[in-house]
Each structure stands twice: as C-alpha cells, then as structure tokens.
Design a protein around this motif. Sequence first.
Motif, PDB file in Angstrom:
ATOM      1  N   VAL A   1       0.841  -1.196   0.000  1.00  0.00           N
ATOM      2  CA  VAL A   1       0.000   0.000   0.000  1.00  0.00           C
ATOM      3  C   VAL A   1       0.879   1.249   0.000  1.00  0.00           C
ATOM      4  CG1 VAL A   1      -1.669   1.331   1.328  1.00  0.00           C
ATOM      5  CG2 VAL A   1      -1.849  -1.155   1.220  1.00  0.00           C
ATOM      6  N   GLY A   2       0.765   2.024  -1.034  1.00  0.00           N
ATOM      7  CA  GLY A   2       1.465   3.290  -1.130  1.00  0.00           C
ATOM      8  C   GLY A   2       2.963   3.170  -1.303  1.00  0.00           C
ATOM      9  N   ALA A   3       3.493   2.033  -1.468  1.00  0.00           N
ATOM     10  CA  ALA A   3       4.935   1.901  -1.617  1.00  0.00           C
ATOM     11  C   ALA A   3       5.229   0.723  -2.526  1.00  0.00           C
ATOM     12  CB  ALA A   3       5.582   1.687  -0.267  1.00  0.00           C
TER      13      ALA A   3
ATOM     14  N   LEU B   1       0.610   0.839   9.159  1.00  0.00           N
ATOM     15  CA  LEU B   1       0.867   2.266   8.975  1.00  0.00           C
ATOM     16  C   LEU B   1       0.210   3.079  10.088  1.00  0.00           C
ATOM     17  CD1 LEU B   1       2.009   4.618   7.339  1.00  0.00           C
ATOM     18  CD2 LEU B   1      -0.077   4.541   5.947  1.00  0.00           C
ATOM     19  N   LEU B   2      -1.023   2.736  10.427  1.00  0.00           N
ATOM     20  CA  LEU B   2      -1.719   3.448  11.504  1.00  0.00           C
ATOM     21  C   LEU B   2      -1.013   3.246  12.843  1.00  0.00           C
ATOM     22  CD1 LEU B   2      -5.422   2.760  10.515  1.00  0.00           C
ATOM     23  CD2 LEU B   2      -4.092   4.854  10.162  1.00  0.00           C
ATOM     24  N   TYR B   3      -0.506   2.045  13.053  1.00  0.00           N
ATOM     25  CA  TYR B   3       0.217   1.746  14.293  1.00  0.00           C
ATOM     26  C   TYR B   3       1.474   2.611  14.386  1.00  0.00           C
ATOM     27  CZ  TYR B   3       2.944  -0.921  17.688  1.00  0.00           C
ATOM     28  OH  TYR B   3       3.706  -1.289  18.770  1.00  0.00           O
ATOM     29  N   VAL B   4       2.234   2.658  13.301  1.00  0.00           N
ATOM     30  CA  VAL B   4       3.465   3.463  13.300  1.00  0.00           C
ATOM     31  C   VAL B   4       3.121   4.939  13.474  1.00  0.00           C
ATOM     32  CG1 VAL B   4       5.411   4.211  11.879  1.00  0.00           C
ATOM     33  CG2 VAL B   4       4.796   1.792  11.976  1.00  0.00           C
TER      34      VAL B   4
ATOM     35  N   PRO C   1       6.153  13.515   9.980  1.00  0.00           N
ATOM     36  CA  PRO C   1       5.962  13.238   8.553  1.00  0.00           C
ATOM     37  C   PRO C   1       6.749  12.020   8.058  1.00  0.00           C
ATOM     38  CG  PRO C   1       7.333  15.178   8.867  1.00  0.00           C
ATOM     39  CD  PRO C   1       6.847  14.764  10.220  1.00  0.00           C
ATOM     40  N   SER C   2       7.647  11.500   8.855  1.00  0.00           N
ATOM     41  CA  SER C   2       8.440  10.341   8.462  1.00  0.00           C
ATOM     42  C   SER C   2       7.774   9.020   8.813  1.00  0.00           C
ATOM     43  CB  SER C   2       9.817  10.402   9.126  1.00  0.00           C
ATOM     44  OG  SER C   2      10.505  11.546   8.707  1.00  0.00           O
ATOM     45  N   ALA C   3       6.577   9.061   9.353  1.00  0.00           N
ATOM     46  CA  ALA C   3       5.908   7.827   9.794  1.00  0.00           C
ATOM     47  C   ALA C   3       5.773   6.832   8.644  1.00  0.00           C
ATOM     48  CB  ALA C   3       4.543   8.155  10.389  1.00  0.00           C
ATOM     49  N   ARG C   4       5.454   7.323   7.458  1.00  0.00           N
ATOM     50  CA  ARG C   4       5.300   6.409   6.320  1.00  0.00           C
ATOM     51  C   ARG C   4       6.642   5.748   5.981  1.00  0.00           C
ATOM     52  NH1 ARG C   4       1.600   5.266   2.475  1.00  0.00           N
ATOM     53  NH2 ARG C   4       0.145   6.797   3.237  1.00  0.00           N
TER      54      ARG C   4
ATOM     55  N   VAL D   1       9.082   5.159   8.065  1.00  0.00           N
ATOM     56  CA  VAL D   1       9.380   4.192   9.127  1.00  0.00           C
ATOM     57  C   VAL D   1       8.545   2.927   8.920  1.00  0.00           C
ATOM     58  CG1 VAL D   1       9.304   3.772  11.620  1.00  0.00           C
ATOM     59  CG2 VAL D   1      10.080   5.993  10.753  1.00  0.00           C
ATOM     60  N   ALA D   2       7.293   3.107   8.528  1.00  0.00           N
ATOM     61  CA  ALA D   2       6.446   1.937   8.236  1.00  0.00           C
ATOM     62  C   ALA D   2       7.048   1.133   7.085  1.00  0.00           C
ATOM     63  CB  ALA D   2       5.023   2.385   7.899  1.00  0.00           C
ATOM     64  N   GLN D   3       7.589   1.820   6.111  1.00  0.00           N
ATOM     65  CA  GLN D   3       8.220   1.138   4.977  1.00  0.00           C
ATOM     66  C   GLN D   3       9.460   0.365   5.438  1.00  0.00           C
ATOM     67  OE1 GLN D   3       6.558   0.862   2.540  1.00  0.00           O
ATOM     68  NE2 GLN D   3       7.843   0.371   0.825  1.00  0.00           N
ATOM     69  N   GLN D   4      10.238   0.986   6.335  1.00  0.00           N
ATOM     70  CA  GLN D   4      11.400   0.284   6.892  1.00  0.00           C
ATOM     71  C   GLN D   4      10.957  -0.954   7.663  1.00  0.00           C
ATOM     72  OE1 GLN D   4      13.268   3.353   9.201  1.00  0.00           O
ATOM     73  NE2 GLN D   4      14.232   4.298   7.425  1.00  0.00           N
ATOM     74  N   ALA D   5       9.846  -0.819   8.373  1.00  0.00           N
ATOM     75  CA  ALA D   5       9.312  -1.971   9.116  1.00  0.00           C
ATOM     76  C   ALA D   5       8.919  -3.086   8.154  1.00  0.00           C
ATOM     77  CB  ALA D   5       8.119  -1.537   9.967  1.00  0.00           C
ATOM     78  N   ASN D   6       8.311  -2.713   7.023  1.00  0.00           N
ATOM     79  CA  ASN D   6       7.960  -3.713   6.008  1.00  0.00           C
ATOM     80  C   ASN D   6       9.196  -4.446   5.512  1.00  0.00           C
ATOM     81  OD1 ASN D   6       5.120  -3.757   5.564  1.00  0.00           O
ATOM     82  ND2 ASN D   6       5.280  -1.711   4.692  1.00  0.00           N
ATOM     83  N   ALA D   7      10.234  -3.694   5.231  1.00  0.00           N
ATOM     84  CA  ALA D   7      11.469  -4.309   4.741  1.00  0.00           C
ATOM     85  C   ALA D   7      12.055  -5.252   5.788  1.00  0.00           C
ATOM     86  CB  ALA D   7      12.483  -3.232   4.366  1.00  0.00           C
ATOM     87  N   LYS D   8      12.011  -4.828   7.056  1.00  0.00           N
ATOM     88  CA  LYS D   8      12.553  -5.660   8.137  1.00  0.00           C
ATOM     89  C   LYS D   8      11.702  -6.918   8.323  1.00  0.00           C
ATOM     90  CE  LYS D   8      15.702  -5.879  11.356  1.00  0.00           C
ATOM     91  NZ  LYS D   8      17.117  -5.807  11.037  1.00  0.00           N
TER      92      LYS D   8
END
Length: 192
Positions: free
Chosen positions: A6-8, A37-40, A48-51, A53-60
């Motif tokens: 989603v979005g990335a 994303l909502l959790y992050v 504004p960096s929440a998205r 960070v969520a993307q980094q979480a996805n990668a991890k």
Amino acid sequence: MLTNFVGATFVDMEAPHHDSNEAEIVSLLTEIQLPLLLYVRSLLPGDPSARDVAQQANAKIWQLRDEFESGTNFKAWAFSIARFEVLSYRKQQARDARFVFSSELEELISDEISVGTGELELQSEALRECMQSLRERDRELILHRYASGESLAIYAERMGRSLSGLKVALHRLRNSLSKCIQQRLETRGISS
C-alpha cells in the motif's frame, strides 16, 4: 519477489531463499499494511516520516520472514518489529538533533525566546495597569472568569445577574482591555 505494498513499491526484492511460507507471508503482510501504517503513525504522532518508518518496518518484516512461525499471530509479530523500527528511528532522531543545533542556532533561538519573553512581560504589565483602571465590579468579573473554577452560571446566580448579561459584559470588557493594552504599548513605542 515482493512487489507493491500500500502506497509503496518494493522493486526486485529477492528473497534470500524461497520457501512454502512465502505466499502466506505476502498475503499476511498485505493484509496488515493499513493497520501497520496506523500503528506506526500512532507511535510517531505528527511526524511526517511515519510512512518511511512503516516502509522500513515492512522491509525488516520481509527480511525476518523465516523467523515467523506459521499459525501464530502474524500481526502481533509484525507490530513488534515495527515498534523496534520506531525506537530505532527515534534514537537516530535524537542523535541527529545533537548535530542540528549548532551554537549559532542555539544562540538565535535563545535570542528569539528572550525577545518573546520581554514582549510578554510588557503585555502583562500593560494588562495589570488596565485592570487597575476598571471598576471594581468589572475587575471582579474578569478575575472570576479567568481565575476561579466556578462556572459563570453559578457566579451569575450568586451575583443576582443574568448569565447572558454577564457574557455581554465580559465581551465588552475583553474588548476594552485589548484596546487599553494596545494603547499603553503604543505609548511605549511597542506595537503588538
């Protein structure tokens, strides 16, 4: 290969090795994108960096997918990884903050705060003087409204006045005080 969350977009993210769980992980990961994303965002309110960070979480999460035990709570597992990514991001922000504030910037901020504090003190002094120029009854009303915990309705009843009449009086007094403060600041060569 994992593509389009989603979005990335993950482009050509090859798994180190393929297993039978990969399709299940992709499905589970896709299902939790919005909640993740909502959790992050809830952990980084207004950032504004929440998205990112969520993307980094996805990668991890994807990187650690072999550690997920099928049949257990994927969302809880993924959120715990996301929480660590948020903590890591915050640590990085704290380290960066030390470098952002140079002595020149600190001095500039300090000067700005000092000027702001000085203006506030002058406004407070003007307010005190203007309050002294009010009739005692009006001064009591202002003090009651802004310094006591009692409701205006109870005060109106206690004073034998109507609530609407007190509201009108307060409106007029606030306007009068505002003009008085402005005039006093202008006579001192300060514009508000």
